[in-house]
Structure formats: C-alpha cells, structure tokens
Write a protein that holds these residues in place. Structure first.
Motif, short mmCIF file in Angstrom:
data_model
loop_
_atom_site.label_atom_id
_atom_site.label_comp_id
_atom_site.label_asym_id
_atom_site.label_seq_id
_atom_site.Cartn_x
_atom_site.Cartn_y
_atom_site.Cartn_z
N ARG A 26 0.60 -1.15 -0.54
CA ARG A 26 0.22 0.35 -0.33
C ARG A 26 0.80 1.13 0.39
NH1 ARG A 26 -3.20 -2.09 4.92
NH2 ARG A 26 -0.86 -2.76 5.50
N ASN A 27 2.09 0.95 0.55
CA ASN A 27 3.33 2.11 0.18
C ASN A 27 3.49 2.66 -1.83
OD1 ASN A 27 5.23 3.94 0.29
ND2 ASN A 27 5.73 2.98 2.20
N ASP A 28 2.82 2.79 -2.18
CA ASP A 28 2.47 3.40 -3.41
C ASP A 28 3.30 4.91 -3.56
OD1 ASP A 28 0.41 2.13 -4.59
OD2 ASP A 28 -1.25 3.45 -3.99
N ARG A 29 3.95 5.49 -2.54
CA ARG A 29 5.03 6.77 -2.86
C ARG A 29 6.04 6.25 -3.28
NH1 ARG A 29 3.13 10.26 0.73
NH2 ARG A 29 4.77 12.13 0.62
N TYR A 84 6.42 -9.93 -5.24
CA TYR A 84 4.58 -9.15 -5.18
C TYR A 84 4.40 -10.77 -4.07
CZ TYR A 84 0.71 -6.74 -3.75
OH TYR A 84 -0.85 -5.47 -3.78
N GLU A 85 4.45 -10.18 -2.28
CA GLU A 85 4.21 -11.63 -2.24
C GLU A 85 2.48 -11.06 -1.25
OE1 GLU A 85 7.43 -11.83 0.71
OE2 GLU A 85 8.60 -12.56 -1.35
N ILE A 86 1.74 -11.92 -1.62
CA ILE A 86 0.19 -11.73 -1.17
C ILE A 86 0.13 -12.20 0.64
CG2 ILE A 86 -2.46 -12.39 -1.35
CD1 ILE A 86 -1.89 -12.45 -4.37
N GLN A 87 -0.30 -11.37 1.01
CA GLN A 87 -0.37 -11.65 2.69
C GLN A 87 0.40 -12.26 4.02
OE1 GLN A 87 -4.59 -12.95 3.62
NE2 GLN A 87 -5.32 -11.66 2.54
N SER A 88 2.29 -11.74 2.95
CA SER A 88 3.15 -12.45 3.15
C SER A 88 3.66 -12.21 4.84
CB SER A 88 4.36 -12.54 2.35
OG SER A 88 4.08 -10.76 2.24
N TRP A 138 -2.66 -8.98 8.53
CA TRP A 138 -1.51 -9.65 6.94
C TRP A 138 -1.61 -8.40 5.85
CZ3 TRP A 138 0.50 -13.32 7.49
CH2 TRP A 138 0.58 -13.99 8.66
N THR A 139 -0.77 -8.76 5.07
CA THR A 139 -0.55 -7.36 4.42
C THR A 139 0.17 -7.75 3.82
OG1 THR A 139 1.82 -6.56 5.39
CG2 THR A 139 -0.06 -5.22 5.99
N ASP A 140 0.11 -7.43 2.60
CA ASP A 140 1.66 -7.59 1.22
C ASP A 140 2.14 -7.28 1.19
OD1 ASP A 140 -0.80 -8.76 0.19
OD2 ASP A 140 -1.73 -7.87 -1.44
N ASP A 141 3.86 -7.68 0.44
CA ASP A 141 5.14 -7.27 0.75
C ASP A 141 5.27 -7.18 -0.55
OD1 ASP A 141 7.44 -6.27 2.38
OD2 ASP A 141 8.18 -8.13 1.62
N VAL A 142 5.86 -6.19 -1.93
CA VAL A 142 6.63 -5.66 -2.28
C VAL A 142 8.15 -5.06 -2.73
CG1 VAL A 142 6.54 -4.87 -4.39
CG2 VAL A 142 4.34 -4.51 -3.12
#
Length: 178
Positions: free
Chosen positions: A133-136, A151-155, A162-166
């Motif tokens: 979610r940290n687009d900036r 791009y790791e979903i709910q990792s 639970w958050t996604d990690d890029v």
C-alpha cells in the motif's frame, strides 16, 4: 558528514537530532509502514540516536544516515542501510519528515546512498521491501531504476493485520547504466 548532494548532507545522527526524529516518527502517517508505532517518545529517539551514532557504516547490520538539509541544518529524515551477505548486498529503507516530503529530498538521498554502495563501495545488489500500500515509496524506487522482483500476498503480519509485501532491487551493473 559521510555523503553529500547539492542540497543534502547524509551524516551520523547526533544527540541534537532526537527532538526532530521523535516528531516525525510520531506522525501516524509516517509510522504507518515502518517498524515503530506512533507516538515515538523523545526518550526512545534519544536512545536510537545514541545507538546508531556509534555504528560503523561499513559493518554488517543496520546503519542509519541522518538526512540534513544544507544551509539551515534541518533534519529532513533518514536512510537506513542493512549490509549483509558479507558486505556484498544491502537492504534499504527511508523515512522523510512530513514537512519535507514531495520536494525530491527522498529521491536525492536514496540515489546518493545507492551510488555510494554500488559504485563507490562495489556492492553487488541493493534491495528494499515495502508494504504494497506504500505507493509513494514504490514509485520513488521505480523512478530510481529499481526493479520490482516480487509481490507476496498476505506474507507479513504487520501491526495487527496481514499485508502484502513488494520487493524491489537493483544490481550494480544495472545502476551504473542508469
């Protein structure tokens, strides 16, 4: 001072930085994707500044650069570098105070640190991990020629959810052409 740009000095933290550090790390929007919670008390900032001010920027583990604006000495934010793999790779993190965001300081500071790591010190790779979610921050890394590698979903279970990690990275061979 350890590194510099036209507008910035990247240096060790000093005791006098603690109030400004506590202020920007206490902002809920700044802390949202970081490893601390807001508010960030002054005594915690004082301990942090004392601890990171003594670290060797070339040793394995985390080193935190204070980002100072040239001219007026304002603390703009910080860039963290976590060296690993016997010094061949480093993880990167960055934080800017709200009053200094959207002025190009983050890109300038990160670019200088990556130049130093890859071109001057000869590391092989620099990478970063972000909450999706940290687009900036993602846009900043992409502007600087970092490649999105995963791009790791709910990792990650982060701050109660639970958050996604890029994951982003750049190799020295790629950076020298950028």
């Amino acid at each position: 001072m350890l590194l510099q740009t036209d507008r910035l000095l990247l240096r060790r933290f000093r005791a006098g930085d603690a109030p400004a550090l506590a202020a920007y790390r206490s902002d809920p929007d700044v802390a949202r994707y970081q490893g601390w919670d807001a508010p960030f008390p002054l005594d915690a900032a004082e301990r942090f500044v004392a601890a990171v001010g003594e670290r060797d920027p070339r040793a394995e583990g985390w080193f935190q650069y204070a980002i100072e604006r040239r001219g007026d000495g304002a603390l703009v934010g910080d860039v963290g570098v976590n060296r690993h793999d016997e010094g061949r790779q480093a993880e990167l993190g960055f934080t800017l105070a709200p009053g200094f965001q959207r002025q190009g300081y983050a890109a300038e500071a990160v670019r200088r640190v990556v130049d130093h790591l890859l071109l001057e010190e000869g590391l092989h790779r620099v990478h970063a991990s972000l909450d999706a979610r940290n687009d900036r921050s993602a846009r900043l890394l992409e502007r600087l020629a970092f490649r999105r590698e995963a791009y790791e979903i709910q990792s990650q279970f982060w701050k109660g959810e639970w958050t996604d990690d890029v994951r982003y990275a750049v190799l020295a061979s790629e950076w020298s052409r950028s």
